[in-house]
Design a protein around this motif. Structure first.
Motif, short mmCIF file in Angstrom:
data_model
loop_
_atom_site.label_atom_id
_atom_site.label_comp_id
_atom_site.label_asym_id
_atom_site.label_seq_id
_atom_site.Cartn_x
_atom_site.Cartn_y
_atom_site.Cartn_z
N THR A 24 0.81 -1.22 0.00
CA THR A 24 0.00 0.00 0.00
C THR A 24 0.84 1.27 0.00
N SER A 25 2.13 1.14 -0.09
CA SER A 25 2.99 2.33 -0.10
C SER A 25 2.74 3.16 -1.35
N THR A 85 -5.18 3.92 -0.23
CA THR A 85 -5.17 3.45 -1.63
C THR A 85 -6.02 4.37 -2.52
N ALA A 86 -7.20 4.71 -2.01
CA ALA A 86 -8.09 5.58 -2.78
C ALA A 86 -7.48 6.97 -2.97
N GLU A 87 -6.93 7.53 -1.90
CA GLU A 87 -6.34 8.87 -1.98
C GLU A 87 -5.07 8.85 -2.81
N GLY A 88 -4.36 7.73 -2.76
CA GLY A 88 -3.14 7.59 -3.57
C GLY A 88 -3.44 7.67 -5.05
N PHE A 133 -1.56 14.94 -0.68
CA PHE A 133 -0.40 14.68 0.19
C PHE A 133 -0.77 14.91 1.66
N ALA A 134 -1.47 16.00 1.92
CA ALA A 134 -1.85 16.34 3.29
C ALA A 134 -2.75 15.26 3.89
N LEU A 163 -3.45 10.23 7.24
CA LEU A 163 -3.80 8.81 7.29
C LEU A 163 -2.60 7.96 7.70
N GLN A 164 -1.44 8.31 7.15
CA GLN A 164 -0.22 7.55 7.46
C GLN A 164 0.15 7.71 8.92
#
Length: 275
Positions: free
Chosen positions: A30-31, A216-219, A238-239, A244-245
């Motif tokens: 998921t990275s 995943t969705a935001e990525g 990114f924010a 989330l991270q």
């Protein structure tokens, strides 16, 4: 030279099998970063075309997100190592619980049995003398009755001492047996307290799983923004990803803390078992 004892081999093999079957908690799947070559090229163009403030912001966010992912990798390594040690320690202490005082109890039980067998001829003699005395009374033989009575009294004292010897040895076995049962019960009760920590771990993992879906969705949105050259949208993604991270990092720390609590519980149980 270190000799690998059977128990060490058994616990190590069991723990290794548990370790090998653990679900992966790697961030690789998921990275978001680093970008693929195509997206990286688009990101480089985006930062080159953006104004200096936006470009600086994007690069800073990129580095922060990459650092957060690397921190998760570090936590994963620590969690896996500690979990492995805990599982190995649990296998070992459960073996010790099963074996607690078993050798001593077996010796005491054998001693009781052997002592009873050793005194059985004396008990048989005493029973025989009583029957003979009863017969002498029926025969109304005073002389025989007197002789048998003296023998019976002497044998009776020996029987009393024999019964006391058997009682003392039986009591020693019963006392150790009761103490063993109690200690096993107390030790297992201590180990059972780790269940609350396992619940916390499962809850944290469930939360992480849900958060990964959002990442995943935001990525995907981030990738689209980068390819479109939309600096503002990319910065917003990114924010969100950083938030989330960070949430995942917090949960990973919670998992590690719970594993530490489990390790402390195992140590407490071992201390009681050894006392």
């Amino acid at each position: 030279m270190f000799i690998f004892k059977p128990l060490h081999l058994f616990t190590s093999l069991i723990a290794l099998s548990l370790f090998l079957t653990l679900p992966s908690i790697s961030t690789a799947a998921t990275s978001i970063l680093p970008f693929s070559p195509t997206v990286q090229t688009a990101f480089d163009k985006l930062t080159a075309d953006a104004d200096s403030a936006s470009a600086s912001q994007l690069k800073k966010q990129y580095d922060s997100l990459l650092s957060a992912q690397q921190q998760e990798d570090t936590w994963d390594g620590k969690i896996t190592a500690l979990h492995y040690r805990n599982e190995e320690a649990l296998v070992a202490i459960r073996q010790r619980i099963k074996q607690l005082n078993q050798e001593q109890l077996a010796k005491l039980a054998a001693d009781v049995k052997q002592t009873k067998e050793r005194y059985q001829p004396l008990f048989d003699l005493y029973a025989s003398l009583r029957k003979q005395q009863e017969a002498a009374k029926l025969l109304q033989s005073k002389e025989l009755n007197t002789v048998l009575k003296a023998q019976l009294e002497q044998t009776k004292r020996a029987v009393q001492l024999a019964k006391l010897d058997i009682k003392n040895k039986t009591d020693a076995y019963s006392k150790l047996k009761a103490a063993t049962v109690l200690k096993v019960k107390q030790t297992r009760a201590i180990l059972e307290t780790a269940s609350s920590q396992r619940i916390k771990i499962r809850s944290a993992k469930s939360s992480i799983s849900s958060t990964r879906k959002l990442i995943t969705a935001e990525g995907k949105l981030l990738t689209q923004s980068v390819k479109k050259g939309d600096a503002a949208a990319a910065s917003r993604s990114f924010a969100k990803l950083l938030t989330l991270q960070q949430s995942i990092l917090d949960k990973k720390q919670t998992i590690y803390s719970s594993e530490e609590q489990i390790a402390a519980i195992i140590t407490k149980a071992n201390t009681l078992l050894a006392s």
